[in-house]
Design an enzyme around this catalytic site. Structure first.
Site, PDB file in Angstrom:
ATOM      1  N   CYS A  95      63.797  -0.866 -12.819  1.00 18.44           N
ATOM      2  CA  CYS A  95      62.390  -0.499 -12.831  1.00 18.44           C
ATOM      3  C   CYS A  95      62.250   1.025 -12.840  1.00 18.44           C
ATOM      4  O   CYS A  95      63.099   1.747 -12.321  1.00 18.44           O
ATOM      5  CB  CYS A  95      61.696  -1.090 -11.608  1.00 18.44           C
ATOM      6  N   ASP A 123      60.276   2.694 -11.118  1.00 15.09           N
ATOM      7  CA  ASP A 123      59.858   3.145  -9.792  1.00 15.09           C
ATOM      8  C   ASP A 123      60.780   4.259  -9.286  1.00 15.09           C
ATOM      9  O   ASP A 123      62.002   4.119  -9.283  1.00 15.09           O
ATOM     10  CB  ASP A 123      59.878   1.967  -8.812  1.00 15.09           C
ATOM     11  N   ARG A 170      61.483   5.192  -6.458  1.00 13.34           N
ATOM     12  CA  ARG A 170      62.213   4.894  -5.214  1.00 13.34           C
ATOM     13  C   ARG A 170      63.462   4.053  -5.451  1.00 13.34           C
ATOM     14  O   ARG A 170      64.146   3.676  -4.497  1.00 13.34           O
ATOM     15  CB  ARG A 170      61.279   4.173  -4.243  1.00 13.34           C
ATOM     16  N   HIS A 223      62.994  -5.095  -7.758  1.00 12.49           N
ATOM     17  CA  HIS A 223      62.862  -4.567  -6.398  1.00 12.49           C
ATOM     18  C   HIS A 223      61.590  -5.092  -5.754  1.00 12.49           C
ATOM     19  O   HIS A 223      60.563  -5.285  -6.422  1.00 12.49           O
ATOM     20  CB  HIS A 223      62.865  -3.036  -6.395  1.00 12.49           C
ATOM     21  N   CYS A 279      57.244  -4.195  -6.003  1.00 17.55           N
ATOM     22  CA  CYS A 279      57.070  -3.692  -7.366  1.00 17.55           C
ATOM     23  C   CYS A 279      55.596  -3.751  -7.756  1.00 17.55           C
ATOM     24  O   CYS A 279      54.979  -4.821  -7.758  1.00 17.55           O
ATOM     25  CB  CYS A 279      57.905  -4.523  -8.332  1.00 17.55           C
TER      26      CYS A 279
END
Length: 305
Positions: free
Chosen positions: A122, A124, A126, A178, A181
Site C-alpha cells: 500500500c 500508506d 506508515r 495493512h 487501510c
C-alpha cells in the site's frame, strides 16, 4: 496518497472535497486504534517467521543491511512541515551514517540490484517495506498503490511484476495489506469520492463476493480488518493467475507468492496462510469458498480467546 492516511486525525488537511468526504466516511466507520486491540486478532495469521527461526541474530550485523541511525526512529521534524531544506539535510545525514558503517555500500549498490523480494504494498506512508523488513536499498523491488490492489488490467503493476520475475529473478512475490487501510475503509461504504471511485471499485468487487459473510461481522473495525485480509488474498490470486507467473512456473522457475498483513499498532507482519508456488497451489486456493475462509477466521478467533 491521502486516501490511505486520512483515517488518522493527525494527517494534514486539504481543500479537496473528495478527500474530506473520505475522512468523514472513515470516521463514520469508527476505524480507530483501541489500546486493547492486540488482544483479539481475528485473522488467519501468525507472527511472520523467516527461514532463520532462532532468536540469536546479531542486531548489529551490517552484512545484510546498511542500517542508518537516521531511519531507526521518528524524524526530529516529524511534527513540523517538511521543507525541501529539511529533506536534503536528512538525506545528507543518512548517506553519511551509512558510509561510516559501510564505506563501499553505495559503490556496490551502483553496480546493480539483485533483490530476492518483490513487494506489492500500500502507498500508506506508515508501511515502508525496507524499514519494516530491515533490508537495505537494493534488497526489495517495490510496487505500491492505494490498498495494494492488483488487477489484470493494470499495466503498471504487471510491468513491474514481469521485470521482477523475468529479469531480476526474484524468489518471493509478497503482497502485503495493512490494518487501518483508508482505501479499504472507504470501500466498505457507499459514498462517492470522485476519481478514486474507479480504483476503490476493485475493492468493492471483492467486498461483494464476500458480502454475506462480511455482514455477519457487526463490529465495523473488525469488518474492515476482514476486508483488508480478503483484499490482500484477492491480489495474491490475481498475481498467481497472471500470464507472467504461469510462464515462470511452466519453465520451472522457483518463485512463490506470499500474502502478508502488517499491523501498524504493533509493527509486526503476519502471514495470511497463502504460499503459492505452482499452478496446483493456485487451483487449490481458487477452490476455497467464502464461507470456508470466514469459518477459518472464526476458528482462529476461538483458539486465541
Amino acid at each position: 496518497m491521502a486516501a490511505d492516511t486520512i483515517h488518522t486525525k493527525e494527517t494534514f488537511t486539504t481543500t479537496t472535497s473528495s478527500t474530506e468526504n473520505i475522512a468523514t466516511q472513515v470516521q463514520a466507520l469508527d476505524i480507530k486504534n483501541p489500546h486493547n486491540h492486540h488482544q483479539h486478532h481475528h485473522h488467519l495469521l501468525h507472527k511472520y517467521n523467516t527461514a532463520k527461526t532462532d532468536e540469536t541474530d546479531d542486531e548489529d550485523d551490517d552484512s545484510c543491511c546498511a542500517r542508518s541511525p537516521v531511519t531507526l526512529g521518528p524524524s526530529p521534524s516529524v511534527a513540523k512541515e517538511h521543507g525541501l531544506a529539511r529533506l536534503i539535510k536528512n538525506n545528507r545525514a543518512w548517506s553519511k551514517a551509512i558510509k561510516e558503517r559501510q564505506p563501499d555500500f553505495f559503490e556496490k549498490c551502483s553496480q546493480g540490484q539483485q533483490p530476492k523480494v518483490f513487494w506489492i504494498g500500500c502507498s500508506d506512508s506508515r508501511v515502508p517495506e525496507n524499514e519494516l523488513l530491515q533490508l537495505a536499498p537494493g534488497e526489495v523491488f517495490t510496487h505500491r498503490n492505494i490498498a495494494n490492489v492488483v488487477v489484470s488490467t493494470d499495466l503498471n503493476c504487471l510491468s513491474v511484476l514481469q521485470y521482477a520475475v523475468e529479469v531480476l529473478k526474484v524468489e518471493h512475490v509478497v503482497v502485503c495489506g495493512h490494518y487501518g487501510c483508508g482505501g479499504v475503509a472507504a470501500a466498505l461504504g457507499d459514498h462517492s469520492y470522485g476519481l478514486i471511485d474507479h480504483w476503490l471499485g476493485n475493492i468493492k468487487e471483492v467486498k461483494a463476493q464476500h458480502q454475506d459473510n462480511l455482514d455477519q461481522i457487526l463490529d465495523q473495525e473488525e469488518k474492515c480488518r476482514a476486508l483488508v485480509e480478503i483484499n490482500a488474498r484477492n491480489s495474491v490470486l490475481t498475481v498467481a493467475k497472471s500470464p507472467i507467473m504461469k510462464a515462470a512456473w511452466e519453465r520451472g522457475q522457483k518463485v512463490e507468492i506470499v500474502g502478508l498483513v502488517y499491523d501498524i499498532q504493533t509493527g509486526l507482519l503476519g502471514e495470511l496462510g497463502y504460499h503459492l508456488k505452482s499452478a496446483e497451489d493456485l487451483k487449490a486456493q481458487l477452490s476455497v469458498d467464502s464461507s470456508t475462509l470466514f469459518a477459518a477466521r472464526d476458528t482462529v478467533a476461538i483458539t486465541r480467546s
